[in-house]
Design an enzyme around this catalytic site. Sequence first.
Site, PDB file in Angstrom:
ATOM      1  N   HIS A 162       0.852  -1.207   0.000  1.00  0.00           N
ATOM      2  CA  HIS A 162       0.000   0.000   0.000  1.00  0.00           C
ATOM      3  C   HIS A 162       0.879   1.245   0.000  1.00  0.00           C
ATOM      4  CE1 HIS A 162      -3.917   2.060   0.829  1.00  0.00           C
ATOM      5  NE2 HIS A 162      -3.026   3.042   0.951  1.00  0.00           N
TER       6      HIS A 162
ATOM      7  N   HIS B   2       1.666   5.328  -2.163  1.00  0.00           N
ATOM      8  CA  HIS B   2       1.203   6.387  -3.080  1.00  0.00           C
ATOM      9  C   HIS B   2       2.428   6.984  -3.773  1.00  0.00           C
ATOM     10  CE1 HIS B   2      -3.037   6.558  -1.710  1.00  0.00           C
ATOM     11  NE2 HIS B   2      -2.492   6.004  -0.632  1.00  0.00           N
TER      12      HIS B   2
ATOM     13  N   GLN C  71      -9.255   9.401  -5.713  1.00  0.00           N
ATOM     14  CA  GLN C  71      -8.965  10.068  -4.435  1.00  0.00           C
ATOM     15  C   GLN C  71     -10.103  10.990  -3.963  1.00  0.00           C
ATOM     16  OE1 GLN C  71      -5.610  10.691  -2.270  1.00  0.00           O
ATOM     17  NE2 GLN C  71      -7.544  10.957  -1.183  1.00  0.00           N
TER      18      GLN C  71
ATOM     19  N   HIS D 232      -9.253   1.899  -0.343  1.00  0.00           N
ATOM     20  CA  HIS D 232      -9.157   2.624   0.914  1.00  0.00           C
ATOM     21  C   HIS D 232     -10.546   2.489   1.535  1.00  0.00           C
ATOM     22  CE1 HIS D 232      -5.630   4.288  -0.975  1.00  0.00           C
ATOM     23  NE2 HIS D 232      -5.329   4.980   0.111  1.00  0.00           N
TER      24      HIS D 232
ATOM     25  N   GLU E 271     -11.357   4.588   6.321  1.00  0.00           N
ATOM     26  CA  GLU E 271     -10.198   5.244   6.933  1.00  0.00           C
ATOM     27  C   GLU E 271     -10.708   6.444   7.730  1.00  0.00           C
ATOM     28  OE1 GLU E 271      -7.167   6.757   4.306  1.00  0.00           O
ATOM     29  OE2 GLU E 271      -5.755   7.107   5.961  1.00  0.00           O
TER      30      GLU E 271
ATOM     31  N   ASP F 290       2.273   3.198   2.920  1.00  0.00           N
ATOM     32  CA  ASP F 290       1.308   4.235   2.562  1.00  0.00           C
ATOM     33  C   ASP F 290       1.982   5.512   2.026  1.00  0.00           C
ATOM     34  OD1 ASP F 290      -1.189   5.325   2.111  1.00  0.00           O
ATOM     35  OD2 ASP F 290      -1.741   5.523   4.209  1.00  0.00           O
TER      36      ASP F 290
ATOM     37  N   TRP G 186       0.695  13.863   3.411  1.00  0.00           N
ATOM     38  CA  TRP G 186       0.105  13.238   4.597  1.00  0.00           C
ATOM     39  C   TRP G 186       1.146  12.878   5.648  1.00  0.00           C
ATOM     40  CZ3 TRP G 186      -1.249  12.194  -0.463  1.00  0.00           C
ATOM     41  CH2 TRP G 186      -2.556  12.542  -0.816  1.00  0.00           C
TER      42      TRP G 186
HETATM   43 ZN   LIG Z   1      -3.369   5.127   1.003  1.00  0.00          ZN
END
Ligand SMILES: [Zn+2]
Length: 429
Positions: free
Chosen positions: A58, A60, A153, A211, A214, A310, A316
């Site tokens: 997982h 990005h 997203q 996802h 979350e 992630d 993030w």
């Molecule tokens: Zn993610």
Amino acid sequence: MSLDLIVRNAALPDGRAGLDIACEGGRITAIEAGITAEAARVIDAGGRLVSPPFIDCHFHMDATLSLGLPRLNKSGTLLEGIGLWGELKPLLTHEAVAERALRYCDLAVAQGLLAIRTHVDVCDDRLLAVEALLDVRERIAPYIDLQLVAFPQDGYYRSPNAAKNLDRALDLGVDVVGGIPHFERTMADGAASVAALCEIAEKRGLMVDMHCDESDDPLSRHIETLAAETTRLGLQGRVAGSHLTSMHSMDNYYVSKLLPLIAEADIQVIANPLINIVLQGRHDTYPKRRGQTRIPEMRPHGINASFGQDCCMDPWYSLGSADMLEVAHMGLHVGQMTSREAMRFCFDAVTVNPAKAMGLDGYGLDVGCNADMVLLQAADPIEAIRLKARRLAVVRRGKVIAETPPQIATLSLDGRPPTVDPAAYAPPV
Ligand SMILES: [Zn+2]
């Protein structure tokens, strides 16, 4: 005869020790003690741990290494991160996305991370990041198996062109169908998006990785819908639920019904400990929830659970280093998985378990598998997590593609033996 590579005197993650690993033509051809053949390259493992490569199921990659562009995330929340990514998207170029991704891949190879599933945002009508990462997938194929997930997203229904763009991305060759049901406008829209996306995957013969839930909302229950749709469409084993952080906050009685449904659908569970521990619980005062999904409780149900990274230096998360042992270390702590058996599981959660979640062929340390492996400066998987051990050698298809010198102290202050190897302090198992 002369082989391509022999790794001598290796300890394996399953506890076997003193074994030689022979590699020829990109495959493992023998694993046994005292192989007498010669090889173009011989590595003396010295009794240390040789593992199949690390896997991040997982990530990005379209956002990685973009920290500070165009500004930093002040609140540190998931929602400000999504907003910040929205500010950055119009500024992206194909070249910049590819360049950052390739820089990240260099780091990943050095850390023995040789398979990555990355979500790629499909809400930008240009599909610029999709095309950049398709290029990257091809360029790094000799070193890293890269899987792309078409990730809406901004919401499959909430973002006006997401549905159309997701189809376009899959037509271009993106591997997996993504989703973000908890970000749709309503719970009903979220559930509808799960059904629609699973149907797309069923029609196209693809895997799903969403996802899912979350949030800290104990009533966010898209995982229930994801499990039900998976079973309805016969997608068992091919669907992943990423994050599932709402399960941390759910009612215990409800979870006792939910876990068998997840097991029945053979949902591949992916927690992201580094990110879950910093993004969840942000609306809490004290006590603050941790947010990591219920991994220890899933294990008795036979649910395949993995840890993903992630994020690495993006809107993030300001940290991250492509080190899956760091991820396992955090997951172990947040999940309080401190028995020796549970610590061993945490090593599997960044190696064999994500290999299963991604459906990787030829993965593992067995005769006939791809000759991909990592020599660690550690005696066993628990010590590897404890030390976040150095990757002394990284092997891909029988060739050494990265090496790091061992960590040793050569200074003796008081006449003790001058060389200190941190791995020497391992307790007996
Ligand atoms: Zn993610």
